[in-house]
Design a protein around this motif. Structure first.
Motif, mmCIF file in Angstrom:
data_model
loop_
_atom_site.group_PDB
_atom_site.id
_atom_site.type_symbol
_atom_site.label_atom_id
_atom_site.label_comp_id
_atom_site.label_asym_id
_atom_site.label_seq_id
_atom_site.Cartn_x
_atom_site.Cartn_y
_atom_site.Cartn_z
ATOM 1 N N ARG A 77 -6.738 5.333 -36.610
ATOM 2 C CA ARG A 77 -5.333 5.717 -36.497
ATOM 3 C C ARG A 77 -4.460 4.945 -37.488
ATOM 4 O O ARG A 77 -3.473 5.465 -37.972
ATOM 5 C CB ARG A 77 -4.834 5.509 -35.068
ATOM 6 C CG ARG A 77 -5.480 6.496 -34.092
ATOM 7 C CD ARG A 77 -4.918 6.413 -32.690
ATOM 8 N NE ARG A 77 -5.577 7.392 -31.839
ATOM 9 C CZ ARG A 77 -6.717 7.170 -31.215
ATOM 10 N NH1 ARG A 77 -7.319 6.012 -31.343
ATOM 11 N NH2 ARG A 77 -7.268 8.112 -30.478
ATOM 12 N N ASN A 78 -4.867 3.692 -37.774
ATOM 13 C CA ASN A 78 -4.114 2.955 -38.778
ATOM 14 C C ASN A 78 -4.288 3.557 -40.167
ATOM 15 O O ASN A 78 -3.402 3.482 -41.005
ATOM 16 C CB ASN A 78 -4.546 1.489 -38.801
ATOM 17 C CG ASN A 78 -4.232 0.789 -37.498
ATOM 18 O OD1 ASN A 78 -5.088 0.698 -36.629
ATOM 19 N ND2 ASN A 78 -3.007 0.351 -37.350
ATOM 20 N N TYR A 93 -1.862 6.359 -40.255
ATOM 21 C CA TYR A 93 -0.467 6.001 -40.134
ATOM 22 C C TYR A 93 -0.380 4.487 -40.055
ATOM 23 O O TYR A 93 -0.755 3.883 -39.046
ATOM 24 C CB TYR A 93 0.082 6.649 -38.863
ATOM 25 C CG TYR A 93 1.545 6.405 -38.605
ATOM 26 C CD1 TYR A 93 2.508 6.625 -39.601
ATOM 27 C CD2 TYR A 93 1.993 5.982 -37.352
ATOM 28 C CE1 TYR A 93 3.853 6.416 -39.349
ATOM 29 C CE2 TYR A 93 3.333 5.785 -37.086
ATOM 30 C CZ TYR A 93 4.270 6.002 -38.098
ATOM 31 O OH TYR A 93 5.596 5.805 -37.838
ATOM 32 N N SER A 100 1.729 12.844 -35.222
ATOM 33 C CA SER A 100 1.700 12.352 -33.845
ATOM 34 C C SER A 100 0.639 13.077 -33.022
ATOM 35 O O SER A 100 -0.030 12.463 -32.183
ATOM 36 C CB SER A 100 3.074 12.546 -33.196
ATOM 37 O OG SER A 100 4.056 11.829 -33.909
ATOM 38 N N GLN A 110 1.918 2.553 -39.642
ATOM 39 C CA GLN A 110 2.870 1.991 -38.687
ATOM 40 C C GLN A 110 2.357 2.059 -37.244
ATOM 41 O O GLN A 110 3.054 1.634 -36.325
ATOM 42 C CB GLN A 110 4.202 2.746 -38.776
ATOM 43 C CG GLN A 110 4.921 2.517 -40.091
ATOM 44 C CD GLN A 110 5.278 1.061 -40.273
ATOM 45 O OE1 GLN A 110 5.994 0.482 -39.462
ATOM 46 N NE2 GLN A 110 4.731 0.435 -41.308
ATOM 47 N N TYR A 111 1.151 2.611 -37.079
ATOM 48 C CA TYR A 111 0.639 2.786 -35.723
ATOM 49 C C TYR A 111 0.527 1.437 -35.009
ATOM 50 O O TYR A 111 -0.089 0.500 -35.511
ATOM 51 C CB TYR A 111 -0.727 3.480 -35.770
ATOM 52 C CG TYR A 111 -1.327 3.700 -34.401
ATOM 53 C CD1 TYR A 111 -0.724 4.568 -33.506
ATOM 54 C CD2 TYR A 111 -2.473 3.029 -34.020
ATOM 55 C CE1 TYR A 111 -1.262 4.778 -32.257
ATOM 56 C CE2 TYR A 111 -3.022 3.230 -32.767
ATOM 57 C CZ TYR A 111 -2.415 4.106 -31.884
ATOM 58 O OH TYR A 111 -2.950 4.289 -30.647
ATOM 59 N N LYS A 112 1.136 1.358 -33.873
ATOM 60 C CA LYS A 112 1.157 0.136 -33.051
ATOM 61 C C LYS A 112 1.748 -1.060 -33.790
ATOM 62 O O LYS A 112 1.521 -2.203 -33.418
ATOM 63 C CB LYS A 112 -0.248 -0.195 -32.538
ATOM 64 C CG LYS A 112 -0.750 0.815 -31.505
ATOM 65 C CD LYS A 112 -1.854 0.282 -30.624
ATOM 66 C CE LYS A 112 -2.163 1.305 -29.535
ATOM 67 N NZ LYS A 112 -3.299 0.923 -28.708
ATOM 68 N N LEU A 148 -2.470 11.435 -33.726
ATOM 69 C CA LEU A 148 -2.554 10.069 -33.198
ATOM 70 C C LEU A 148 -2.863 10.040 -31.702
ATOM 71 O O LEU A 148 -3.572 9.150 -31.226
ATOM 72 C CB LEU A 148 -1.241 9.314 -33.470
ATOM 73 C CG LEU A 148 -0.977 8.925 -34.927
ATOM 74 C CD1 LEU A 148 0.416 8.312 -35.066
ATOM 75 C CD2 LEU A 148 -2.019 7.966 -35.462
ATOM 76 N N ASP A 192 3.460 2.374 -28.700
ATOM 77 C CA ASP A 192 2.391 2.506 -29.680
ATOM 78 C C ASP A 192 2.931 2.859 -31.065
ATOM 79 O O ASP A 192 2.189 2.969 -32.024
ATOM 80 C CB ASP A 192 1.410 3.609 -29.252
ATOM 81 C CG ASP A 192 0.558 3.162 -28.084
ATOM 82 O OD1 ASP A 192 0.640 1.979 -27.727
ATOM 83 O OD2 ASP A 192 -0.170 4.006 -27.532
ATOM 84 N N ASN A 193 4.247 3.093 -31.122
ATOM 85 C CA ASN A 193 4.879 3.494 -32.370
ATOM 86 C C ASN A 193 4.375 4.853 -32.870
ATOM 87 O O ASN A 193 4.223 5.060 -34.062
ATOM 88 C CB ASN A 193 4.687 2.428 -33.450
ATOM 89 C CG ASN A 193 5.873 2.375 -34.395
ATOM 90 O OD1 ASN A 193 6.973 2.754 -34.010
ATOM 91 N ND2 ASN A 193 5.645 1.947 -35.609
ATOM 92 N N VAL A 194 4.104 5.743 -31.906
ATOM 93 C CA VAL A 194 3.832 7.136 -32.284
ATOM 94 C C VAL A 194 5.199 7.780 -32.512
ATOM 95 O O VAL A 194 6.037 7.735 -31.621
ATOM 96 C CB VAL A 194 3.073 7.870 -31.156
ATOM 97 C CG1 VAL A 194 2.978 9.354 -31.462
ATOM 98 C CG2 VAL A 194 1.686 7.264 -30.972
ATOM 99 N N GLU A 239 -8.406 -2.904 -36.854
ATOM 100 C CA GLU A 239 -7.834 -1.640 -37.278
ATOM 101 C C GLU A 239 -8.724 -0.477 -36.833
ATOM 102 O O GLU A 239 -9.947 -0.603 -36.751
ATOM 103 C CB GLU A 239 -7.736 -1.620 -38.792
ATOM 104 C CG GLU A 239 -6.973 -2.820 -39.336
ATOM 105 C CD GLU A 239 -5.751 -2.413 -40.129
ATOM 106 O OE1 GLU A 239 -5.905 -1.526 -40.973
ATOM 107 O OE2 GLU A 239 -4.665 -2.968 -39.861
#
Length: 923
Positions: free
Chosen positions: A69-70, A73, A240, A75-77, A243, A188-190, A66
DNA sequence: CACATCACG
DNA sequence: GACGTACGTGATGTGC
């Protein structure tokens, strides 16, 4: 001006994986991405000193953990699919590849590769360096704000500059982050803003300047979906933005100077290439090393030279007693990527000993000892200052389990067991005792002291010097810290020095395959088996002991009565005197030490003579011998071997005990538990399962003969096995033309004799025929089974020439005595050399089955099936009764296919399985 | 510690 | 032509 190349390793690997064919190396490991990566690195390194080429080079990898960024968020990646199955094993190899180029491989917990690249870029720019980022990742394009930074896409050999971001995203690098934030990134789920793609994002940013301004202007935009989305998803847009921001202030794990490129470092690279069988690259390496190679490539390339290390300096070692110092060592080990590890304990038995300290080794004379349990035997004595064991282990555990740090041990199985008892599962690892064995089996022992003398010319501190001997012997925890450090850190230092020598030799000498595919994986498997142990029914053993005692006493009285006086029956010397001198039995043969032989063969010879005066006594002595053997070696000893903590018996397997590659078992030896006689078999019945569990025994049937049929290429034997015929019956028919009890028994003896390297005299003795008759049978055997002859001749020719034999998996056994002048000694070596490829291949196969068994059982949803014992061609399991039917086909399949795919066999491997409440019952 | 013996594959 | 006899192990007891 220095020019730093920063390779975005992770992104390269994924792209290489998808673009390159799925290559496998000679070990069956997938290496497509590794190959691509290696050529790419090479290409870069070759540019050294060329215009715009690198002077400094480093590879940056993602750490699979991790990041900050996790925390922002969760949900990141999160949508990221797991890496493809055949890519996963290539990650560690990519680290190997990087090290093979002597390049730093940089990864840090909590940071993505992008952040490290950003930070290094900033640091290099601050010193006025030129930077090239080897990647085509759009996030990294943000870094090209400085004209001294560009990017290189090695896939199509294209340089990228600020104009490329303008072309692709409509803005320059300085505004790229804003655009990327609005766009979002599904990989990356941004999140970005729904409905906003690159075009809209660029338009907005060009108009308003940044994300914040876009959001501020949103209410005044013309009504529509875009305006609604910008307002509704403003928070997501701000998130975002954060991120996609690269962190450029990460503490640098490696100074820039450490990235200096020094060309292509030959020996480590050669070892790596040879391991994977990258032949074209090897050839290129040879060409580069020697522009005018004379003769074949192999001859042209010099063997890896042993590193020239300074002599061991015991005073250079550090005793680690503070958290800061421990942190420093751990960080350094992490940074380097490999570390020698050794544990010190209070006793020799890994299942009982207490952990007393850990030593680490990083480089010659750079080693430390971390005492964790010294002092304390005398409750009034002051304990030396040292770290708390629990706290220190909590710090060491992440290092020892770090997939990016190779742990190196000498006889690591011991340390795996001890550390395993403290909840630490060491991985990945190398074991120098196993490396030495796979390189030099048959040449010498593989203990640390012996190897240190052999390879380093160094005399290790003797353990006895440290702890003393006899009743005054100390436990290691009673040794003072200064002495303990010298001893323990020396072990880590020496281990590391071994590793530096053995690792390149493995590939160079063709031992990598057997090391990586057979022996190395087995270290953890054996540690698990030993830790599991097996339950023995102590009550049953005690009853057997009692029973045997009574019978032994009765026999003793009778034997003394027959002799007319008391003597020590267990003394071959005294027994010989009684039988051959006092009782006048004829035909006594004295051995070299002047005592009559009284072994089973001799006593049975006497007993066979119905008129012999000693017949009655000899029969009783044979019974007495059998019972005393069983009592002292098994029923008494096994009870004493039960571990009080676990209530089970834990043997210790040696990977280096048998020259052929077989395992051996000690303390206690569980590979020689009786089975051949009815009395003996009762001992096997005392090996039991826990309530609700059963014992399952799976053994290869006739595996050595099957392998002989394959290796020697004997069509008749192969066909017989393919048909599932009884091989001894078949041999009996071929040799004697008729099948009965006697011919089958003789055929069986001959079949085994072949495996062992036959002699007419040996066979004659076994079959009770004359040597001439025995020779006739051997001749007939060779005639009926052509191939055997050729195998023996070829094996000996090769062994004499090379000095060693090899198994199908490339395991070497050296036979230096093949050249002995003593013909007897030479003949003995020849027989061993004939046997070694067959016995050794059998050992390789069952070892592979063992290494694959755990994962196969887990895959099948059978985590409770435990492998407990190995007896050369048999594996013993304990499992819940309800798992039996599911486990059988898995075990059968893993064992029967253990040679594949590396070594396809021309004979099937038969596996027989039995189940019961005890080991005896499972047969 | 060497030797003889015997348990196993 | 004599040598001494099957390959690979480990544990135990005796005797020096």
């Amino acid at each position: 001006m220095p020019h730093l190349y920063l390779v975005d390793g992770s992104s390269y690997i994924f792209r290489a994986y998808h673009r390159l064919p799925p290559l496998t190396n000679q070990h069956g490991e997938p290496v497509g991405a590794v190959y691509g990566y290696t050529t790419m690195l090479w290409k870069l390194a070759d540019q050294l000193h060329k215009a715009d080429g690198p002077t400094h080079l480093a590879v940056i990898l993602d750490k699979a953990e991790e990041t900050f960024r996790n925390a922002m968020y969760d949900q990141y990646k999160a949508n990221r699919p797991p890496a493809p199955e055949d890519l996963v094993p290539q990650f560690p190899m990519i680290r190997d590849a990087t090290r093979a180029f002597s390049l730093p491989c940089i990864e840090e917990i909590g940071w993505e590769a992008d952040d490290l690249i950003a930070s290094y870029t900033r640091a290099a720019l601050a010193q006025g360096w030129q930077v090239t980022i080897v990647s085509s990742d759009k996030d990294l394009m943000q870094l090209m704000t400085d004209p001294a930074v560009d990017m290189l896409d090695t896939m199509n050999n294209r340089r990228l500059g600020p104009d490329d971001t303008r072309e692709k995203f409509g803005v320059g690098p300085e505004k790229l982050g804003e655009v990327l934030a609005l766009m979002g990134d599904s990989v990356d789920n941004v999140p970005g803003v729904p409905g906003v793609g690159p075009k809209t994002a660029a338009k907005l940013i060009l108009e308003y300047g940044d994300v914040e301004s876009v959001l501020a202007a949103a209410p005044s935009m013309k009504p529509g979906k875009l305006r609604d989305n910008l307002i509704e998803h403003a928070d997501m847009a701000r998130l975002s933005r954060k991120l996609v921001e690269l962190a450029s202030d990460v503490p640098l794990p490696e100074p820039l100077e450490g990235m200096e490129l020094k060309g292509i470092p030959e020996p480590p690279l050669r070892a790596f290439l040879a391991h994977h069988g990258f032949k074209s690259l090897l050839a290129r390496l040879s060409a580069a090393a020697d522009p005018a190679p004379a003769g074949p490539a192999e001859a042209a390339a010099p063997a890896p030279a042993a590193p020239e290390d300074p002599p061991c300096d015991l005073d250079a070692y550090e005793t680690v007693v503070t958290e800061d110092a421990l942190d420093r060592w751990i960080a350094e080990a992490r940074h380097q990527g490999w570390v020698a590890v050794d544990t010190e304990t209070s006793a020799l038995d890994a299942m009982q000993a207490d952990l007393v300290g850990v030593s680490l080794g990083l480089a010659p004379n750079r080693a430390c000892y971390i005492p964790l349990g010294h002092g304390g035997t005398d409750m009034f004595a002051e304990k030396p200052v040292q770290l708390d064991r629990g706290a220190a282990l909590a710090k060491l555990k992440p290092l020892l389990e770090d997939p990016a740090v190779l742990k190196i041990g000498h006889n690591l199985k011991y340390d795996l067991i001890v550390l395993g008892r403290h909840g630490v599962r060491v991985a990945p690892y190398d074991d120098t005792i196993v490396m030495s064995f796979d390189l030099d089996a048959g040449l010498h022992g593989h203990g640390m002291d012996e190897l240190a003398k052999e390879h380093l010319g160094h005399q290790c501190i003797a353990f006895k010097e440290v702890v003393g001997t006899g009743k005054n012997q100390l436990g290691f925890h009673e040794v003072d810290l200064k002495t303990a450090t010298r001893y323990a850190a020396e072990d880590a230092d020496v281990t590391l020095r071994f590793w530096r020598r053995f690792k390149p030799r493995l590939a160079w000498e063709g031992a990598t395959r057997v090391y990586e595919m057979v022996d190395r994986p087995l270290v953890q498997v054996l540690a698990d088996m030993e830790s599991a142990g097996i339950k023995v029914d102590a009550g049953a053993l005690a009853r057997l002991s009692d029973d045997f005692s009574k019978q032994i006493a009765a026999l003793e009285e009778e034997i003394h009565g027959l002799a007319g006086f008391k003597f020590t029956i267990g003394s071959p010397k005294q027994l010989g005197d009684v039988l051959f001198d006092k009782m006048g039995i004829k035909g006594g043969r004295k051995g070299k030490s002047g005592v009559y032989s009284t072994d089973v063969n001799e006593l049975e010879r006497i007993a066979a003579d119905k008129d012999s005066p000693g017949r009655e006594m000899v029969l009783k002595v044979l019974d007495w011998r059998q019972l005393s053997k069983l009592k002292s070696t098994y029923t008494d000893a096994l009870q004493a071997q039960i571990n009080p903590r676990t209530g089970r018996v834990h043997t210790s397997y040696s990977l280096t005990g048998a020259q052929t590659g077989r395992l051996s078992s000690t303390d206690p030896n569980l590979q020689n538990i009786p089975i051949r006689t009815e009395v003996g078999r009762q001992i096997r019945d005392a090996f039991v399962a826990e309530p609700g569990n059963v014992i399952l025994s799976a053994d290869y049937s006739q595996i050595e003969l099957r392998l002989a049929a394959h290796i020697a290429d004997v069509p008749a034997l192969r066909d017989a096995f393919a048909r599932g015929d009884d091989i001894h019956n078949m041999t009996a028919m071929e040799l004697f033309g008729e099948l009965n009890r006697d011919t089958r028994a003789r055929a069986k003896t001959i079949n085994f004799a072949i495996l062992y390297g036959i002699s007419r005299w040996g066979l004659a003795g076994r079959l009770d025929v004359t040597p001439d008759e025995a020779q006739a049978m051997i001749d007939r055997y060779f005639e009926r089974f052509p191939g055997i002859n050729r195998y023996i001749a070829d094996t000996l020719t090769n062994a004499r020439e090379a000095g060693y034999t090899t198994t199908l998996f490339g395991r070497k056994t050296h036979f230096p005595r093949l050249k002995a002048t003593n013909p007897n000694e030479r003949a003995g070596s020849e027989r061993a050399a004939i046997n070694a490829p067959i016995q050794g291949t059998c050992a390789d196969i069952i070892k592979r089955a063992m290494a694959r068994m755990g994962p196969a059982l887990l895959d099948a949803g059978l985590p409770k099936v435990q492998m407990l014992l190995q007896v050369h061609d048999e594996l013993v399991f304990e499992l819940p009764e309800g798992d039996v039917e599911a486990a059988k086909p898995v075990i059968e399949r893993v064992m029967a296919t253990a040679a594949e795919p590396a070594v396809p066999l021309s004979v099937p491997l038969g596996v027989e399985i039995g189940v019961g409440p005890s080991w005896g019952a499972a047969h």
